[in-house]
Design an enzyme around this catalytic site. Structure first.
Site, PDB file in Angstrom:
ATOM      1  N   LYS A 185       0.888  -1.180   0.000  1.00  0.00           N
ATOM      2  CA  LYS A 185       0.000   0.000   0.000  1.00  0.00           C
ATOM      3  C   LYS A 185       0.916   1.217   0.000  1.00  0.00           C
ATOM      4  O   LYS A 185       1.474   1.593   1.023  1.00  0.00           O
ATOM      5  CB  LYS A 185      -0.851  -0.024   1.271  1.00  0.00           C
ATOM      6  CG  LYS A 185      -2.200   0.667   1.162  1.00  0.00           C
ATOM      7  CD  LYS A 185      -2.158   2.146   0.832  1.00  0.00           C
ATOM      8  CE  LYS A 185      -2.020   3.040   2.045  1.00  0.00           C
ATOM      9  NZ  LYS A 185      -1.828   4.454   1.654  1.00  0.00           N
ATOM     10  N   GLU A 260       8.955   1.024  11.132  1.00  0.00           N
ATOM     11  CA  GLU A 260      10.030   1.990  10.859  1.00  0.00           C
ATOM     12  C   GLU A 260       9.367   3.358  10.900  1.00  0.00           C
ATOM     13  O   GLU A 260       8.638   3.715   9.986  1.00  0.00           O
ATOM     14  CB  GLU A 260      10.651   1.744   9.481  1.00  0.00           C
ATOM     15  CG  GLU A 260      11.044   0.303   9.185  1.00  0.00           C
ATOM     16  CD  GLU A 260      12.049  -0.256  10.147  1.00  0.00           C
ATOM     17  OE1 GLU A 260      12.826   0.531  10.730  1.00  0.00           O
ATOM     18  OE2 GLU A 260      12.062  -1.481  10.360  1.00  0.00           O
ATOM     19  N   CYS A 293      13.305  11.094   7.181  1.00  0.00           N
ATOM     20  CA  CYS A 293      13.141  10.669   8.586  1.00  0.00           C
ATOM     21  C   CYS A 293      14.440  10.751   9.379  1.00  0.00           C
ATOM     22  O   CYS A 293      14.421  11.038  10.573  1.00  0.00           O
ATOM     23  CB  CYS A 293      12.589   9.252   8.628  1.00  0.00           C
ATOM     24  SG  CYS A 293      13.507   8.128   7.583  1.00  0.00           S
ATOM     25  N   GLU A 390       8.771  16.150  15.256  1.00  0.00           N
ATOM     26  CA  GLU A 390       9.273  15.956  13.898  1.00  0.00           C
ATOM     27  C   GLU A 390       8.518  16.924  12.981  1.00  0.00           C
ATOM     28  O   GLU A 390       7.288  16.875  12.899  1.00  0.00           O
ATOM     29  CB  GLU A 390       9.008  14.513  13.452  1.00  0.00           C
ATOM     30  CG  GLU A 390       9.576  14.215  12.092  1.00  0.00           C
ATOM     31  CD  GLU A 390       9.262  12.803  11.608  1.00  0.00           C
ATOM     32  OE1 GLU A 390       8.120  12.346  11.790  1.00  0.00           O
ATOM     33  OE2 GLU A 390      10.158  12.180  11.027  1.00  0.00           O
TER      34      GLU A 390
HETATM   35  P1  NAD Z   1       1.814   8.378   7.713  1.00  0.00           P
HETATM   36  O1  NAD Z   1       2.002   7.545   8.928  1.00  0.00           O
HETATM   37  O2  NAD Z   1       0.752   9.399   7.720  1.00  0.00           O
HETATM   38  O3  NAD Z   1       1.489   7.426   6.461  1.00  0.00           O
HETATM   39  C1  NAD Z   1       2.318   6.345   6.122  1.00  0.00           C
HETATM   40  C2  NAD Z   1       1.491   5.333   5.347  1.00  0.00           C
HETATM   41  O4  NAD Z   1       0.479   4.817   6.215  1.00  0.00           O
HETATM   42  C3  NAD Z   1       0.767   5.906   4.131  1.00  0.00           C
HETATM   43  O5  NAD Z   1       0.740   4.952   3.106  1.00  0.00           O
HETATM   44  C4  NAD Z   1      -0.644   6.136   4.670  1.00  0.00           C
HETATM   45  O6  NAD Z   1      -1.634   6.122   3.680  1.00  0.00           O
HETATM   46  C5  NAD Z   1      -0.794   4.938   5.597  1.00  0.00           C
HETATM   47  N1  NAD Z   1      -1.804   5.116   6.640  1.00  0.00           N
HETATM   48  C6  NAD Z   1      -2.276   6.266   7.178  1.00  0.00           C
HETATM   49  N2  NAD Z   1      -3.238   5.992   8.104  1.00  0.00           N
HETATM   50  C7  NAD Z   1      -3.345   4.640   8.149  1.00  0.00           C
HETATM   51  C8  NAD Z   1      -4.132   3.746   8.922  1.00  0.00           C
HETATM   52  N3  NAD Z   1      -5.009   4.188   9.819  1.00  0.00           N
HETATM   53  N4  NAD Z   1      -3.977   2.413   8.740  1.00  0.00           N
HETATM   54  C9  NAD Z   1      -3.077   1.949   7.845  1.00  0.00           C
HETATM   55  N5  NAD Z   1      -2.297   2.745   7.066  1.00  0.00           N
HETATM   56  C10 NAD Z   1      -2.436   4.074   7.228  1.00  0.00           C
HETATM   57  O7  NAD Z   1       3.229   8.979   7.373  1.00  0.00           O
HETATM   58  P2  NAD Z   1       3.591  10.012   6.215  1.00  0.00           P
HETATM   59  O8  NAD Z   1       3.175  11.347   6.624  1.00  0.00           O
HETATM   60  O9  NAD Z   1       3.123   9.464   4.904  1.00  0.00           O
HETATM   61  O10 NAD Z   1       5.195   9.868   6.188  1.00  0.00           O
HETATM   62  C11 NAD Z   1       6.047  10.567   7.003  1.00  0.00           C
HETATM   63  C12 NAD Z   1       6.485   9.742   8.204  1.00  0.00           C
HETATM   64  O11 NAD Z   1       7.181   8.571   7.795  1.00  0.00           O
HETATM   65  C13 NAD Z   1       7.454  10.531   9.067  1.00  0.00           C
HETATM   66  O12 NAD Z   1       7.130  10.355  10.416  1.00  0.00           O
HETATM   67  C14 NAD Z   1       8.800   9.872   8.735  1.00  0.00           C
HETATM   68  O13 NAD Z   1       9.772  10.044   9.722  1.00  0.00           O
HETATM   69  C15 NAD Z   1       8.396   8.450   8.563  1.00  0.00           C
HETATM   70  N6  NAD Z   1       9.425   7.680   7.837  1.00  0.00           N
HETATM   71  C16 NAD Z   1      10.195   6.764   8.511  1.00  0.00           C
HETATM   72  C17 NAD Z   1      11.197   6.042   7.838  1.00  0.00           C
HETATM   73  C18 NAD Z   1      12.075   5.030   8.550  1.00  0.00           C
HETATM   74  O14 NAD Z   1      12.750   4.253   7.877  1.00  0.00           O
HETATM   75  N7  NAD Z   1      12.118   5.007   9.870  1.00  0.00           N
HETATM   76  C19 NAD Z   1      11.393   6.263   6.469  1.00  0.00           C
HETATM   77  C20 NAD Z   1      10.606   7.209   5.822  1.00  0.00           C
HETATM   78  C21 NAD Z   1       9.621   7.913   6.505  1.00  0.00           C
END
Ligand code: NAD
Length: 486
Positions: A185, A260, A293, A390
C-alpha cells in the site's frame, strides 16, 4: 512542462489503479488526483483500492504463494528475476524519475539516486538469498537437529510518500528474495512509481500475483490491509501515531509487525569548525526539502563554535537554489502537499510564539506556485515544540552545549531514537560519544549514509528495532522451523 512520451503513455492509462495478478484491475469508484507539488496542479489520477479490492489483492497473493512458482523457485532463479528488475529500473530510469519528480517534487538528481539505490537493494538481497543456507545445523549430542527457513507467506507493506522508490525497494527486495508474495500500500500522495515498478516487475519475469499494489487512502485502504487476517508479516513505514494503530490491528491477528517510524535526529558537533560539517548538514537539511526521517534537524553545537557555525550555515542555506525539478540547477524542491506546508508553517510559528528565535527564516518562495518553503534555523529553549516534534521540512533547531554530558542529555530529550550523527576531527572521540546515544543508527562525520548491508534502524518512538537494509531483514521475511530427529 512537456512530458516525455513514455511518461504520457503511462499517466494516460485510463486504468491506473490497483495492480493485482499482473495487471491493473478495473473497478468503479472515485479517483484520487495526483497533484504536482511544484505547481499545485493535478497531472494524473488513479483509482484507489477499497476494502473489497484489498481483499482481492491479499487473496491473489495467497493463491500465488500456495501455487508456489515463486516460493519453490530456487534462490538463484529468484535472484535472476530481481537482478533483471534492477536492470529494467536502470533502463527506464528517465521515465521512472520523471514520474517520481512530478508526483513528489523531488529533484531529478534525487530521483535518479533513489532508482540507483533501489537497484542496489535488489541486487544485495538477491545475492544474500543465494548465499544464505536454508538449513542450519545445530550442534547437539542429544539429537540430530537443524533449523529450516522457508518463505513466510503473504507480506503486507505500507509505505509513506517521502521516499517511495527507496522504501518500496527496502521492503520488496528482501520479501521477494525470500520467496514471499507481497501486497504493497503506497502513500496516496505518491503511488505512481510503485505502479510503474510493478509493471516492470512483470516484464522482469515475476509471476503474476506475487507483487500486488493497492493504492489508496490510509484510513481505508491501509487500515483494510493492516487488519487482514491472512497476512504472515506486516512492514509499516510512516509516522509513529499511525504505526501504533497498524501494530494494534496486526496484533489482533498475531501478525509479526516491523515498524520503521519517525525521527528527530541530532547532529552533535564536538569540535569541527570546518565548512565540510556545515556543508554536509545543510545538504542533509535541504535534501528532499527536509522530508527525510533520518536527517539531523537538531544541531547540537559546542558553544565555542556556535556563532561561526550559524553564520556559515545561514550563508549556505540562502544560496541553496529552490525551484522546479526540471531546472537542473534546482537543489531543493517543494514540500509534498499544501497540508504538509501548512503543518511546517504552523510549527515554525508555534515555535516562535513559544519563545524561539529565528536565526534564519525568509518564509515562502514569492511568485512561485506549488508548495515551496525556504529553510529555517531556529534556536531557544530546549523544551520548544520545534526542538521536540518531527517537522518534516527544511527546519533545524540549534542548541549550544558546554560539556559532552550536556550534549548527550540534549540528544536524549527526544522520544525518538532513529539516527544521530557526531562530528569531530577526532573520529575515535566522536565514536565513543556515538556509543552513548540511545538510538538505532549513529553516523560519525557523515549524515544520511544508507547502504544495503549496513542496518538502518530505529528504537523507542522510531521503531521496534528490526530496521532496514541489514542481512537480518531477509530472515525476518522467513518462517523458521526447528527439526529434530534422534
Ligand atoms: P503516515 O504515517 O501518515 O502514512 C504512512 C502510510 O500509512 C501511508 O501509506 C498512509 O496512507 C498509511 N496510513 C495512514 N493511516 C493509516 C491507517 N489508519 N492504517 C493503515 N495505514 C495508514 O506517514 P507520512 O506522513 O506518509 O510519512 C512521514 C512519516 O514517515 C514521518 O514520520 C517519517 O519520519 C516516517 N518515515 C520513517 C522512515 C524510517 O525508515 N524510519 C522512512 C521514511 C519515513
Amino acid at each position: 512542462m512537456q512530458q516525455a512520451a513514455a511518461v504520457r503513455e503511462f499517466l494516460s492509462e485510463g486504468s491506473l489503479g490497483p495492480w493485482i495478478d499482473g495487471r491493473f484491475v478495473v473497478h468503479g469508484g472515485d479517483w484520487i488526483e495526483c497533484v504536482d507539488p511544484g505547481t499545485g496542479e493535478p497531472f494524473a489520477r488513479f483509482r484507489p483500492a477499497d476494502g473489497k479490492v484489498v481483499n482481492q489483492g491479499v487473496e491473489t497473493a495467497a493463491k500465488a504463494f500456495r501455487k508456489r512458482p515463486w516460493a519453490r523457485a530456487s534462490p538463484a532463479e529468484r535472484a535472476r528475476v530481481l537482478r533483471r528488475l534492477a536492470e529494467l529500473a536502470g533502463t527506464h530510469r528517465k521515465t521512472l524519475a520523471e514520474i517520481e519528480c512530478l508526483d513528489t517534487g523531488r529533484t531529478l538528481a534525487q530521483a535518479l539516486a533513489d532508482i540507483a539505490h533501489f537497484a542496489q537493494t535488489l541486487a544485495y538481497y538477491a545475492d544474500l538469498a543465494e548465499r544464505s543456507p536454508q538449513r542450519i545445523p545445530i550442534e547437539s549430542e542429544a539429537a540430530k537437529a537443524y533449523t529450516f527457513d522457508a518463505p513466510a507467506g503473504v507480506c503486507g507493506v505500507i509505505i509513506p510518500w517521502n521516499f517511495p522508490i527507496v522504501l518500496l525497494g527496502w521492503n520488496i527486495a528482501p520479501a521477494l528474495a525470500a520467496g514471499n508474495a507481497v501486497v504493497v500500500k503506497p502513500a496516496e500522495e505518491a503511488s505512481l512509481s510503485s505502479l510503474y515498478i510493478a509493471r516492470l516487475a512483470a516484464e522482469a519475469g515475476l509471476p503474476a500475483g506475487v507483487l500486488n499494489i493497492v493504492p489508496g487512502e490510509g484510513e481505508t485502504t491501509g487500515a483494510a490491509l493492516a487488519a487482514h487476517p491472512c497476512l504472515a508479516r506486516m512492514s509499516f513505514t510512516g509516522s509513529t501515531e499511525v504505526g501504533r494503530s497498524v501494530a494494534a490491528a496486526c496484533g489482533r491477528n498475531l501478525v509479526p509487525t516491523k515498524l520503521e517510524l519517525g525521527g528527530k535526529g541530532a547532529a552533535v558537533v564536538l569540535d569541527i569548525d570546518g565548512p565540510a560539517t556545515v556543508k554536509a548538514l545543510v545538504r542533509a537539511l535541504t535534501m528532499n526539502a527536509g522530508q527525510v526521517c533520518c536527517t539531523a534537524t537538531r544541531w547540537i553545537i559546542h558553544r565555542s563554535l556556535f556563532d561561526a557555525f550559524v553564520e556559515q550555515a545561514r550563508e549556505r542555506l540562502r544560496a541553496v537554489r529552490i525551484g522546479y525539478w526540471s531546472d537542473l540547477k534546482t537543489r531543493m524542491g517543494p514540500l509534498i502537499s499544501q497540508r504538509q506546508r501548512d503543518r511546517v508553517l504552523s510549527l515554525i510559528s508555534q515555535s516562535l510564539d513559544d519563545g524561539a528565535t529565528a536565526l534564519l527564516w525568509d518564509g515562502l518562495l514569492e511568485g512561485q506556485p506549488g508548495f515551496f518553503v525556504r529553510p529555517a534555523l531556529l534556536t531557544g529553549p530546549a523544551e520548544n515544540i520545534a526542538a521536540n516534534e518531527e517537522i518534516f521540512g527544511p527546519v533545524a533547531y540549534l542548541l549550544p552545549f558546554d560539556s559532552e554530558d550536556e550534549a548527550v542529555d540534549l540528544v536524549h530529550r527526544s522520544d525518538y531514537g532513529l539516527a544521530n550523527s557526531v562530528w569531530s576531527s577526532d573520529a575515535d572521540k566522536a565514536t565513543a560519544l556515538g556509543e552513548r546515544l540511545e538510538c538505532g543508527t549513529v553516523w560519525i562525520n557523515t549524515q544520511n549514509f544508507l547502504m544495503p548491508g549496513i542496518p538502518y534502524l530505529g528504537i523507542r518512538n522510531s521503531g521496534n528495532g528490526g530496521g532496514s537494509l541489514g542481512a537480518n531483514v531477509l530472515s525476518e521475511y522467513m518462517r523458521r522451523t526447528s527439526i529434530t530427529r534422534l
